[in-house]
Design a protein around this motif. Structure first.
Motif, PDB file in Angstrom:
ATOM      1  N   ARG A 123      14.034  -5.188   8.345  1.00 20.78           N
ATOM      2  CA  ARG A 123      13.311  -4.847   7.120  1.00 20.78           C
ATOM      3  C   ARG A 123      12.516  -6.037   6.596  1.00 20.78           C
ATOM      4  O   ARG A 123      11.389  -5.879   6.128  1.00 20.78           O
ATOM      5  CB  ARG A 123      14.289  -4.343   6.051  1.00 20.78           C
ATOM      6  CG  ARG A 123      14.954  -3.033   6.422  1.00 20.78           C
ATOM      7  CD  ARG A 123      15.827  -2.549   5.268  1.00 20.78           C
ATOM      8  NE  ARG A 123      15.030  -2.279   4.096  1.00 20.78           N
ATOM      9  CZ  ARG A 123      14.516  -1.096   3.810  1.00 20.78           C
ATOM     10  NH1 ARG A 123      14.746  -0.079   4.590  1.00 20.78           N
ATOM     11  NH2 ARG A 123      13.779  -0.940   2.736  1.00 20.78           N
ATOM     12  N   ASN A 145      -7.112  -1.966  -5.882  1.00 20.60           N
ATOM     13  CA  ASN A 145      -6.145  -2.197  -6.946  1.00 20.60           C
ATOM     14  C   ASN A 145      -4.854  -2.888  -6.488  1.00 20.60           C
ATOM     15  O   ASN A 145      -3.762  -2.506  -6.879  1.00 20.60           O
ATOM     16  CB  ASN A 145      -5.814  -0.846  -7.602  1.00 20.60           C
ATOM     17  CG  ASN A 145      -5.148  -1.030  -8.953  1.00 20.60           C
ATOM     18  OD1 ASN A 145      -5.363  -2.031  -9.628  1.00 20.60           O
ATOM     19  ND2 ASN A 145      -4.334  -0.061  -9.322  1.00 20.60           N
ATOM     20  N   LYS A 147      -2.231  -5.502  -6.744  1.00 22.06           N
ATOM     21  CA  LYS A 147      -1.772  -6.480  -7.733  1.00 22.06           C
ATOM     22  C   LYS A 147      -0.961  -7.565  -7.041  1.00 22.06           C
ATOM     23  O   LYS A 147      -1.486  -8.571  -6.613  1.00 22.06           O
ATOM     24  CB  LYS A 147      -0.987  -5.763  -8.825  1.00 22.06           C
ATOM     25  CG  LYS A 147      -1.952  -4.965  -9.701  1.00 22.06           C
ATOM     26  CD  LYS A 147      -1.259  -4.045 -10.689  1.00 22.06           C
ATOM     27  CE  LYS A 147      -2.342  -3.322 -11.517  1.00 22.06           C
ATOM     28  NZ  LYS A 147      -1.837  -2.142 -12.211  1.00 22.06           N
ATOM     29  N   SER A 148       0.324  -7.336  -6.900  1.00 25.75           N
ATOM     30  CA  SER A 148       1.159  -8.310  -6.201  1.00 25.75           C
ATOM     31  C   SER A 148       1.441  -7.829  -4.784  1.00 25.75           C
ATOM     32  O   SER A 148       2.061  -6.781  -4.593  1.00 25.75           O
ATOM     33  CB  SER A 148       2.471  -8.490  -6.974  1.00 25.75           C
ATOM     34  OG  SER A 148       3.480  -8.936  -6.113  1.00 25.75           O
ATOM     35  N   GLN A 151       5.156  -7.170  -4.009  1.00 24.68           N
ATOM     36  CA  GLN A 151       5.625  -5.937  -4.641  1.00 24.68           C
ATOM     37  C   GLN A 151       5.075  -4.714  -3.928  1.00 24.68           C
ATOM     38  O   GLN A 151       5.784  -3.721  -3.706  1.00 24.68           O
ATOM     39  CB  GLN A 151       5.199  -5.902  -6.115  1.00 24.68           C
ATOM     40  CG  GLN A 151       6.034  -6.810  -7.004  1.00 24.68           C
ATOM     41  CD  GLN A 151       5.592  -6.751  -8.461  1.00 24.68           C
ATOM     42  OE1 GLN A 151       4.647  -6.066  -8.805  1.00 24.68           O
ATOM     43  NE2 GLN A 151       6.296  -7.485  -9.313  1.00 24.68           N
ATOM     44  N   GLU A 152       3.808  -4.772  -3.576  1.00 27.33           N
ATOM     45  CA  GLU A 152       3.192  -3.655  -2.860  1.00 27.33           C
ATOM     46  C   GLU A 152       3.908  -3.406  -1.536  1.00 27.33           C
ATOM     47  O   GLU A 152       4.137  -2.256  -1.140  1.00 27.33           O
ATOM     48  CB  GLU A 152       1.707  -3.957  -2.575  1.00 27.33           C
ATOM     49  CG  GLU A 152       0.844  -4.131  -3.803  1.00 27.33           C
ATOM     50  CD  GLU A 152       0.320  -2.794  -4.338  1.00 27.33           C
ATOM     51  OE1 GLU A 152       0.824  -1.727  -3.945  1.00 27.33           O
ATOM     52  OE2 GLU A 152      -0.601  -2.844  -5.178  1.00 27.33           O
ATOM     53  N   ARG A 154       7.065  -4.114  -0.659  1.00 29.63           N
ATOM     54  CA  ARG A 154       8.377  -3.494  -0.901  1.00 29.63           C
ATOM     55  C   ARG A 154       8.230  -2.021  -1.233  1.00 29.63           C
ATOM     56  O   ARG A 154       8.958  -1.170  -0.741  1.00 29.63           O
ATOM     57  CB  ARG A 154       9.062  -4.201  -2.076  1.00 29.63           C
ATOM     58  CG  ARG A 154       9.549  -5.587  -1.769  1.00 29.63           C
ATOM     59  CD  ARG A 154      10.962  -5.525  -1.266  1.00 29.63           C
ATOM     60  NE  ARG A 154      11.444  -6.841  -0.871  1.00 29.63           N
ATOM     61  CZ  ARG A 154      12.588  -7.030  -0.234  1.00 29.63           C
ATOM     62  NH1 ARG A 154      13.356  -6.011   0.080  1.00 29.63           N
ATOM     63  NH2 ARG A 154      12.976  -8.230   0.105  1.00 29.63           N
ATOM     64  N   ALA A 155       7.279  -1.746  -2.130  1.00 27.59           N
ATOM     65  CA  ALA A 155       7.081  -0.364  -2.573  1.00 27.59           C
ATOM     66  C   ALA A 155       6.571   0.513  -1.427  1.00 27.59           C
ATOM     67  O   ALA A 155       6.969   1.678  -1.300  1.00 27.59           O
ATOM     68  CB  ALA A 155       6.110  -0.325  -3.747  1.00 27.59           C
ATOM     69  N   ALA A 158       9.412   1.406   0.985  1.00 27.88           N
ATOM     70  CA  ALA A 158      10.260   2.409   0.323  1.00 27.88           C
ATOM     71  C   ALA A 158       9.577   3.766   0.311  1.00 27.88           C
ATOM     72  O   ALA A 158      10.211   4.797   0.578  1.00 27.88           O
ATOM     73  CB  ALA A 158      10.599   1.968  -1.098  1.00 27.88           C
ATOM     74  N   LEU A 159       8.284   3.756   0.030  1.00 28.27           N
ATOM     75  CA  LEU A 159       7.545   5.022  -0.011  1.00 28.27           C
ATOM     76  C   LEU A 159       7.513   5.692   1.357  1.00 28.27           C
ATOM     77  O   LEU A 159       7.749   6.898   1.479  1.00 28.27           O
ATOM     78  CB  LEU A 159       6.113   4.777  -0.502  1.00 28.27           C
ATOM     79  CG  LEU A 159       5.206   6.018  -0.515  1.00 28.27           C
ATOM     80  CD1 LEU A 159       5.669   7.027  -1.559  1.00 28.27           C
ATOM     81  CD2 LEU A 159       3.752   5.634  -0.776  1.00 28.27           C
TER      82      LEU A 159
ATOM     83  N   LEU B 159       9.330   7.534  -3.414  1.00 30.69           N
ATOM     84  CA  LEU B 159       9.550   6.116  -3.695  1.00 30.69           C
ATOM     85  C   LEU B 159      10.976   5.866  -4.191  1.00 30.69           C
ATOM     86  O   LEU B 159      11.646   4.926  -3.737  1.00 30.69           O
ATOM     87  CB  LEU B 159       8.553   5.624  -4.745  1.00 30.69           C
ATOM     88  CG  LEU B 159       8.740   4.171  -5.195  1.00 30.69           C
ATOM     89  CD1 LEU B 159       8.418   3.208  -4.062  1.00 30.69           C
ATOM     90  CD2 LEU B 159       7.872   3.853  -6.415  1.00 30.69           C
ATOM     91  N   GLY B 162      13.335   6.331  -1.287  1.00 28.58           N
ATOM     92  CA  GLY B 162      13.145   5.229  -0.360  1.00 28.58           C
ATOM     93  C   GLY B 162      13.716   3.927  -0.907  1.00 28.58           C
ATOM     94  O   GLY B 162      14.307   3.133  -0.170  1.00 28.58           O
ATOM     95  N   ALA B 163      13.561   3.731  -2.203  1.00 31.95           N
ATOM     96  CA  ALA B 163      14.110   2.529  -2.833  1.00 31.95           C
ATOM     97  C   ALA B 163      15.644   2.558  -2.786  1.00 31.95           C
ATOM     98  O   ALA B 163      16.296   1.513  -2.659  1.00 31.95           O
ATOM     99  CB  ALA B 163      13.621   2.422  -4.279  1.00 31.95           C
ATOM    100  N   ALA B 179      11.414  -2.711  -5.400  1.00 32.94           N
ATOM    101  CA  ALA B 179      10.632  -1.605  -4.829  1.00 32.94           C
ATOM    102  C   ALA B 179      10.023  -0.719  -5.905  1.00 32.94           C
ATOM    103  O   ALA B 179       8.989  -0.086  -5.689  1.00 32.94           O
ATOM    104  CB  ALA B 179      11.518  -0.775  -3.892  1.00 32.94           C
ATOM    105  N   LEU B 182       6.366  -1.899  -9.400  1.00 37.08           N
ATOM    106  CA  LEU B 182       4.982  -1.498  -9.675  1.00 37.08           C
ATOM    107  C   LEU B 182       4.926  -0.193 -10.455  1.00 37.08           C
ATOM    108  O   LEU B 182       4.093  -0.024 -11.342  1.00 37.08           O
ATOM    109  CB  LEU B 182       4.208  -1.361  -8.362  1.00 37.08           C
ATOM    110  CG  LEU B 182       3.736  -2.666  -7.726  1.00 37.08           C
ATOM    111  CD1 LEU B 182       3.065  -2.375  -6.386  1.00 37.08           C
ATOM    112  CD2 LEU B 182       2.776  -3.396  -8.651  1.00 37.08           C
TER     113      LEU B 182
END
Lengths: 193, 193
Positions: A123, A145, A147-148, A151-152, A154-155, A158-159, B159, B162-163, B179, B182
């Motif tokens: 992971r 868009n 941002k970080s 963070q993107e 990780r998200a 997960a998504l 999300l 997944g998180a 995760a 955002l």
DNA sequence: GTCTATAGAAAGATAGAC
DNA sequence: GTCTATCTTTCTATAGAC
């Protein structure tokens, strides 16, 4: 041809683990799938724990290779991100199979700690790769868009994994597509800058 | 006190299913947990399929009630969305348990088709509820950058689930938080409009 | 409602012949 | 490398006494 036998066993085991969970198939199933006896399977993988380690190692290598190929074949951040989505989409087999990482995470308690650790390493590898993609996408202006990037990343993982579950719940590729639509929509074909 | 026994059995079974998967616990485990014999467990739930149905029904009712409570206690779209994230966060038990829906989805092949169907109904209920939250958040201006509420709802459920997986993979609440960062950041305390 | 007792199947795994 | 044969444990489930 012992290597082919071993590969055939792993191919079946990986598919079975992704379709039914690691507890959802047995050595008897593997034996039947490749046309041998249970005891012979134990020759290749003495215990099921050994098998799980081999599967996780191969999965890590395969995915890392897939990521490298994406880097080679796609220039922009947006194209690389879309290619990753496509990899997860293909792995679904129309909602019949999860990716091995999701399957193993759900079956965690049945696996040796060694595999739990390897899941973490896998992971981390993938999140780092996705992070670089977002950084590229921000620089070249093809991903909207951002941002970080950490963070993107990780998200996004997960998504993608959550979308896998969702698609499997209803055994439908369309569910995966709907869950990832917003992410895909942020990917522009050409830079806006 | 048969109802208490039944509840105790279900409480243990739900926790075990979420921690170890539906194939990861047995009637023997349930019997030991509540202090009775295996055969007595079969009196309450003749088959494990019956048990899975009862667990899924209760889970649907519980979550639907939690959503209603969120509506009662939180006015803005942003607050409702943050409350939902908090519900999932709490369900993690510091990374030790998944939500039942994720666990059952992964163990799908071991469950009766009746439960598979109930998972679909549950997910539809939840996606619809989240969709209304996003519509509210767009109207009251407390959730940033809402494009399509149906797409947002699908993506949000994926999300969150997944998180859950990600957090469980590393048995860490922090992974869940990272995760969902955002998504949480799009929730404003006060309307910007 | 809970118990003892037991059935029948399937699981992971090993020994030893070929 | 693959086989037969076997072991041990665990699983879901049932019958019937209390």
């Amino acid at each position: 041809m012992s290597k082919d036998t071993k590969t055939a066993l792993m191919d079946f085991a990986e598919h079975a683990a992704r379709a039914r969970g690691f507890d959802g198939f047995s050595y008897a199933d593997m034996a039947e799938a490749v046309g041998m006896r249970k005891a012979s399977v134990h020759y290749h993988f003495p215990t099921k724990a050994d098998l799980s380690v081999a599967l996780m190692d191969r999965y890590h290598t395969d995915l890392e290779h897939a990521c490298t190929q994406i880097n080679v074949n796609h220039e922009t951040g947006a194209e690389q991100l879309k290619a990753l989505i496509a990899v997860y989409r293909a792995a679904l087999n129309h909602g019949k199979t999860l990716c091995l990482c999701v399957s193993f995470t759900a079956s965690r308690e049945s696996l040796p700690v060694e595999v739990t650790h390897k899941i973490g390493v896998f992971r981390t590898m993938l999140v780092n790769w996705i992070q670089v993609v977002f950084e590229l996408g921000r620089q070249d202006g093809t991903v909207e868009n951002v941002k970080s990037a950490p963070q993107e990343a990780r998200a996004t993982l997960a998504l993608l994994e959550g979308a896998h579950l969702a698609a499997r719940a209803e055994e439908s590729l369309a569910v995966f597509d709907r869950a990832t639509e917003l992410l895909a929509a942020r990917c522009q074909s050409f830079s806006k800058s």
